[in-house]
Motif scaffolding. Sequence first.
Motif, PDB file in Angstrom:
ATOM      1  N   ARG A 207       0.846  -1.194   0.000  1.00  0.00           N
ATOM      2  CA  ARG A 207       0.000   0.000   0.000  1.00  0.00           C
ATOM      3  C   ARG A 207       0.883   1.245   0.000  1.00  0.00           C
ATOM      4  O   ARG A 207       1.934   1.282   0.625  1.00  0.00           O
ATOM      5  CB  ARG A 207      -0.941  -0.006   1.198  1.00  0.00           C
ATOM      6  N   ASP A 208       0.409   2.252  -0.694  1.00  0.00           N
ATOM      7  CA  ASP A 208       1.156   3.499  -0.834  1.00  0.00           C
ATOM      8  C   ASP A 208       1.000   4.339   0.433  1.00  0.00           C
ATOM      9  O   ASP A 208      -0.036   4.975   0.647  1.00  0.00           O
ATOM     10  CB  ASP A 208       0.639   4.269  -2.055  1.00  0.00           C
ATOM     11  N   SER A 209       2.016   4.342   1.269  1.00  0.00           N
ATOM     12  CA  SER A 209       1.992   5.161   2.490  1.00  0.00           C
ATOM     13  C   SER A 209       2.721   6.481   2.297  1.00  0.00           C
ATOM     14  O   SER A 209       2.463   7.449   3.027  1.00  0.00           O
ATOM     15  CB  SER A 209       2.629   4.397   3.658  1.00  0.00           C
ATOM     16  N   ASN A 210       3.634   6.545   1.332  1.00  0.00           N
ATOM     17  CA  ASN A 210       4.443   7.757   1.171  1.00  0.00           C
ATOM     18  C   ASN A 210       3.607   8.958   0.747  1.00  0.00           C
ATOM     19  O   ASN A 210       3.798  10.073   1.254  1.00  0.00           O
ATOM     20  CB  ASN A 210       5.545   7.523   0.135  1.00  0.00           C
ATOM     21  N   ARG A 211       2.710   8.747  -0.197  1.00  0.00           N
ATOM     22  CA  ARG A 211       1.955   9.885  -0.728  1.00  0.00           C
ATOM     23  C   ARG A 211       1.085  10.529   0.354  1.00  0.00           C
ATOM     24  O   ARG A 211       1.139  11.763   0.531  1.00  0.00           O
ATOM     25  CB  ARG A 211       1.128   9.440  -1.941  1.00  0.00           C
ATOM     26  N   PRO A 212       0.277   9.781   1.119  1.00  0.00           N
ATOM     27  CA  PRO A 212      -0.485  10.422   2.197  1.00  0.00           C
ATOM     28  C   PRO A 212       0.416  11.127   3.209  1.00  0.00           C
ATOM     29  O   PRO A 212       0.077  12.209   3.699  1.00  0.00           O
ATOM     30  CB  PRO A 212      -1.254   9.259   2.837  1.00  0.00           C
ATOM     31  N   MET A 213       1.552  10.509   3.520  1.00  0.00           N
ATOM     32  CA  MET A 213       2.473  11.117   4.484  1.00  0.00           C
ATOM     33  C   MET A 213       3.038  12.423   3.952  1.00  0.00           C
ATOM     34  O   MET A 213       3.058  13.451   4.659  1.00  0.00           O
ATOM     35  CB  MET A 213       3.608  10.139   4.798  1.00  0.00           C
ATOM     36  N   LEU A 214       3.500  12.415   2.696  1.00  0.00           N
ATOM     37  CA  LEU A 214       4.102  13.619   2.127  1.00  0.00           C
ATOM     38  C   LEU A 214       3.070  14.727   1.949  1.00  0.00           C
ATOM     39  O   LEU A 214       3.359  15.909   2.196  1.00  0.00           O
ATOM     40  CB  LEU A 214       4.767  13.289   0.794  1.00  0.00           C
ATOM     41  N   LEU A 215       1.861  14.364   1.536  1.00  0.00           N
ATOM     42  CA  LEU A 215       0.799  15.367   1.421  1.00  0.00           C
ATOM     43  C   LEU A 215       0.522  16.022   2.777  1.00  0.00           C
ATOM     44  O   LEU A 215       0.336  17.244   2.873  1.00  0.00           O
ATOM     45  CB  LEU A 215      -0.479  14.728   0.874  1.00  0.00           C
ATOM     46  N   ALA A 216       0.517  15.211   3.835  1.00  0.00           N
ATOM     47  CA  ALA A 216       0.285  15.747   5.179  1.00  0.00           C
ATOM     48  C   ALA A 216       1.452  16.618   5.630  1.00  0.00           C
ATOM     49  O   ALA A 216       1.250  17.670   6.264  1.00  0.00           O
ATOM     50  CB  ALA A 216       0.053  14.603   6.162  1.00  0.00           C
ATOM     51  N   LEU A 217       2.683  16.201   5.336  1.00  0.00           N
ATOM     52  CA  LEU A 217       3.854  17.007   5.698  1.00  0.00           C
ATOM     53  C   LEU A 217       3.809  18.368   5.010  1.00  0.00           C
ATOM     54  O   LEU A 217       4.118  19.400   5.617  1.00  0.00           O
ATOM     55  CB  LEU A 217       5.138  16.272   5.313  1.00  0.00           C
ATOM     56  N   ILE A 218       3.436  18.381   3.745  1.00  0.00           N
ATOM     57  CA  ILE A 218       3.351  19.630   2.995  1.00  0.00           C
ATOM     58  C   ILE A 218       2.283  20.542   3.579  1.00  0.00           C
ATOM     59  O   ILE A 218       2.501  21.749   3.789  1.00  0.00           O
ATOM     60  CB  ILE A 218       3.070  19.330   1.511  1.00  0.00           C
ATOM     61  N   THR A 219       1.125  19.969   3.881  1.00  0.00           N
ATOM     62  CA  THR A 219       0.035  20.757   4.453  1.00  0.00           C
ATOM     63  C   THR A 219       0.421  21.300   5.816  1.00  0.00           C
ATOM     64  O   THR A 219       0.209  22.486   6.119  1.00  0.00           O
ATOM     65  CB  THR A 219      -1.237  19.904   4.564  1.00  0.00           C
TER      66      THR A 219
END
Length: 416
Positions: A207-219
Motif C-alpha cells: 500500500r502506498d503510504s508515502n503519498r499520504p504522508m508527504l501530502l500531510a507534511l506539505i500541508t
Amino acid sequence: MITLDEVRAAILGAVAPLAPAELPRDEALGLVLAADVVSEYQVPPFANTAMDGYAVRAVDTAGAADSAPVRLRVVGTLAAGAAPTTTVGDGEAIRIMTGAPMPDGADAVVMVERTTRDDDAGTDRARDGVFVHHAAVAGDHVRPAGGDLEIGELVFTAGTVLEPAHLGVLASIDVQRVLVHPRPRVGVISTGDELVAAGAVGPGQIRDSNRPMLLALITRAGFDAVNLGIARDDEAGMTAAIADALDRCDALITSGGVSVGDFDFVSNALEQLTADDADPRARVDWYQIAIRPAKPLCFAFVRGRPVFGLPGNPVSSLVSFEVFARPALRAMAGQRDTQPRVVLAVAEEAMPRKVDGKLHLDRVALRLVDGRYLASGVRAQASNALAATAAAQGLALVPDGDGVAAGDDVMVQLLD
C-alpha cells in the motif's frame, strides 16, 4: 558521496521565492510579506481610557486618600463608541468606560475601584457625585492618540511572516490587501507498479503510504498540497504525469525510483523534459549523500520548477523531505529562515553505530525536562519502519564514529 550540507546548499541556491501577489488580508495567514507596510493612520485614532472609572482633572484629586477622599461632581457618562459632548471643568468628573474617548478638560482616569459613589445625592442628578480615594497623575490610564502607531510609521518589513497578531495590526490600519509571496502549490506523485492506493494487495504489492504522508507534511508545513496519484513504471506515462504536474504546481515531489538498480523511469522522464528546456537553470542532479537513511536523492529543475525525487522507503522519504525539500519550499515561500531547527539534547540511552563515513539521522522521541531536551531512540531505526518513526519528534544527528553514549549531548533536528 557528498555531504548533507553541500546538497542542501546546492538546492537552496537553485530555488527562489515565488513572484509576489496581492491577496486579501484574510488569506495571508502564514505568508511572507513581499513589501514593507507603512501606516496611513494613527492607532489609536484618539486618546481613550484603558480602564472603567472617572475622567478627571488630575489637579482636582490632589491629596485624595482613603482617609481623606475628594468629592467631585459627576456631569455625565461616556461609553465606548460615543463621542464626548461635555467638558470636564473645575471639580468635575465624567463616568467613563474602557475604550471611550477622553473628554475635553480631563487629563487622567481614576479607575472605579479607587472611588465610591456619593449615595447622599439620591435622585437629585444635579448633586450626583463621586468620592475619589486616590490622587491621580496626568496621563493615568489614558492611551494617547498614536500611542501604538503613528502616520508614516513602518509597521512591518518585507520578509515578515504574517501571524494572527500581524493580521490584527493590519486590520487596525485598514489594510485590506497585502503583497505577499504566495503559498507554494506542491504536487506529490508516488511511483511504481507495486503500489496500491487502498484495499487488498496482491503478490509483491504494497500500500502506498508515502503519498499520504508527504501530502500531510506539505500541508502541515503551510503549503498547498496537490495529490497527483500513482505513476506506473512506464516511461511515456511517467513523462506525461511529471509534465502535467509541472503545469499545475510550483514544485513537485516524487517518491521511489531513485536508488541504484531501480528502473530509471523517473530519471528518463526528467532527462527528456530538460532536453528541450531553454531555461539555463534546467538540470537533473542525482546525489549519493553521506547520510543514513535517505542516501539517494534526485533534484531537478524543469520548466522553471524544482522537482524532488525522494527515496521509496517510507522513513527515507520522510527524512529527505525534512532535510532537503522543506527548506527549499520555505525559501520558495519567501521565508528567510529556511534551515531546520536544531536543539541540543541529552541522550537518555546509548545511540550506538559503526564507522561508515555517514551522518546518521536516528529517529528519537523527545521530552522537555527542566528546560532541557531528553532524547531516546524509537524502537526501530530501519528505513522501512514507519510505525516506529511515527513516535519520533526529532532526528538525532549522530556523527561518524562509535555513536553517542547515554548522558552525552547530541544535536537533534526537530521534526515539523
